[in-house]
Design a protein around this motif. Structure first.
Motif, mmCIF file in Angstrom:
data_model
loop_
_atom_site.group_PDB
_atom_site.id
_atom_site.type_symbol
_atom_site.label_atom_id
_atom_site.label_comp_id
_atom_site.label_asym_id
_atom_site.label_seq_id
_atom_site.Cartn_x
_atom_site.Cartn_y
_atom_site.Cartn_z
ATOM 1 N N ASN B 44 0.808 -1.219 0.000
ATOM 2 C CA ASN B 44 0.000 0.000 0.000
ATOM 3 C C ASN B 44 0.841 1.269 0.000
ATOM 4 O OD1 ASN B 44 -2.780 -1.017 -0.019
ATOM 5 N ND2 ASN B 44 -2.084 -2.081 1.802
ATOM 6 N N ILE B 45 2.010 1.211 0.646
ATOM 7 C CA ILE B 45 2.907 2.371 0.610
ATOM 8 C C ILE B 45 3.414 2.576 -0.819
ATOM 9 C CG2 ILE B 45 5.174 3.238 1.375
ATOM 10 C CD1 ILE B 45 4.508 2.056 4.142
ATOM 11 N N ILE B 46 3.772 1.472 -1.470
ATOM 12 C CA ILE B 46 4.216 1.560 -2.876
ATOM 13 C C ILE B 46 3.076 2.148 -3.718
ATOM 14 C CG2 ILE B 46 4.691 0.112 -4.942
ATOM 15 C CD1 ILE B 46 7.164 0.440 -3.351
ATOM 16 N N GLY B 47 1.849 1.711 -3.448
ATOM 17 C CA GLY B 47 0.683 2.218 -4.182
ATOM 18 C C GLY B 47 0.529 3.721 -4.034
ATOM 19 N N ILE B 48 0.711 4.205 -2.798
ATOM 20 C CA ILE B 48 0.571 5.654 -2.544
ATOM 21 C C ILE B 48 1.672 6.427 -3.277
ATOM 22 C CG2 ILE B 48 0.662 7.454 -0.758
ATOM 23 C CD1 ILE B 48 -0.502 5.272 1.186
ATOM 24 N N ILE B 49 2.914 5.933 -3.163
ATOM 25 C CA ILE B 49 4.054 6.624 -3.792
ATOM 26 C C ILE B 49 3.900 6.626 -5.323
ATOM 27 C CG2 ILE B 49 6.563 6.528 -4.175
ATOM 28 C CD1 ILE B 49 6.778 5.341 -1.305
ATOM 29 N N ILE B 50 3.612 5.454 -5.877
ATOM 30 C CA ILE B 50 3.484 5.313 -7.334
ATOM 31 C C ILE B 50 2.332 6.189 -7.848
ATOM 32 C CG2 ILE B 50 2.758 3.645 -9.151
ATOM 33 C CD1 ILE B 50 5.679 3.403 -8.001
#
Lengths: 67, 163
Positions: B44-50
């Motif tokens: 989910n952190i990757i999702g937010i950053i991306i």
């Protein structure tokens, strides 16, 4: 209507079992046990039964309905 | 950056991911691939950053975003994380790789993502009609993709922590 529980007491009666240990025993994450204890998440029947089995209790001895 | 280089990088990543997806579950390496709360949070952190990077780049350099295949390049890490999830499913021979609360959080997050993304789309549509914001035809899909990724990841992570 909420689902109350005596999970915290059960854990402490069981040699102060941690949330992490209980979570590993029943195959969920620590956050799930934490949420159940805080009455924020209602576990499935299967999970409630698994938890009851860990403490050698009936489900109704751990979980109860708050009207 | 050159378009051909980006295309080569994208193809290489897809081939490597496909190779890993097919080969790793058959090897002893599969025991090292785990799924738990840290992986759930990481996804989910990757999702937010991306999602955030995608939206920023979309508005900063809209032409290059499509022509240079930048949007595919930006979305690729998120796709790779989901391929990792699929690989775990293959290793465990089960689709139940998250626990019931995580599943509950994702379901709720999806339900929240729908109205939130419709609202943002309505605002952008209105601004676009009044010529305040301009999104060319090719940009609507990447815009939808990154908005959905951001909302879904933010809501999932928030519900996971709060509920």
């Amino acid at each position: 209507m909420q689902l109350g529980n005596h999970l915290r007491r059960c854990r402490f009666d069981r040699d102060e079992m941690t949330q992490e240990q209980l979570a590993n025993e029943v195959g969920v994450t620590r956050q799930t046990i934490h949420s159940i204890e805080k009455k924020k998440f209602v576990p499935s029947t299967l999970l409630a039964l698994k938890i009851a089995r860990i403490f050698n209790k009936r489900v109704e001895e751990i979980f109860y309905i708050i009207d | 950056m050159n378009e051909s280089i980006i295309k080569i990088v994208l193809i290489l990543l897809i081939v490597l991911a496909a190779f890993g997806f097919v080969v790793i579950p058959r090897t002893k390496l599969s025991a090292k691939f785990k799924m738990g709360a840290p992986m759930f949070i990481f996804t989910n952190i990757i999702g937010i950053i991306i999602g955030a990077i995608g939206l920023i780049v979309l508005f900063l350099i809209p032409d290059d975003f499509i022509n240079l295949h930048l949007w595919e390049l930006i979305a690729m890490p998120y796709a790779l994380v989901w391929i990792y999830w699929l690989m775990i499913m293959r290793i465990r021979k089960s689709t139940n790789i998250v626990d019931e609360k995580q599943e509950h959080n994702m379901t709720k997050a999806a339900a929240l993502t729908l109205p939130a993304s419709i609202f943002v789309f309505a605002v952008i549509f209105k601004l676009s009609n009044n010529s305040i914001v301009y999104l060319s035809n090719g940009l609507w899909f990447p815009f939808y993709l990154f908005i959905s990724i951001v909302f879904f990841s933010v809501f999932t992570l928030w519900l996971f922590k709060v509920e």
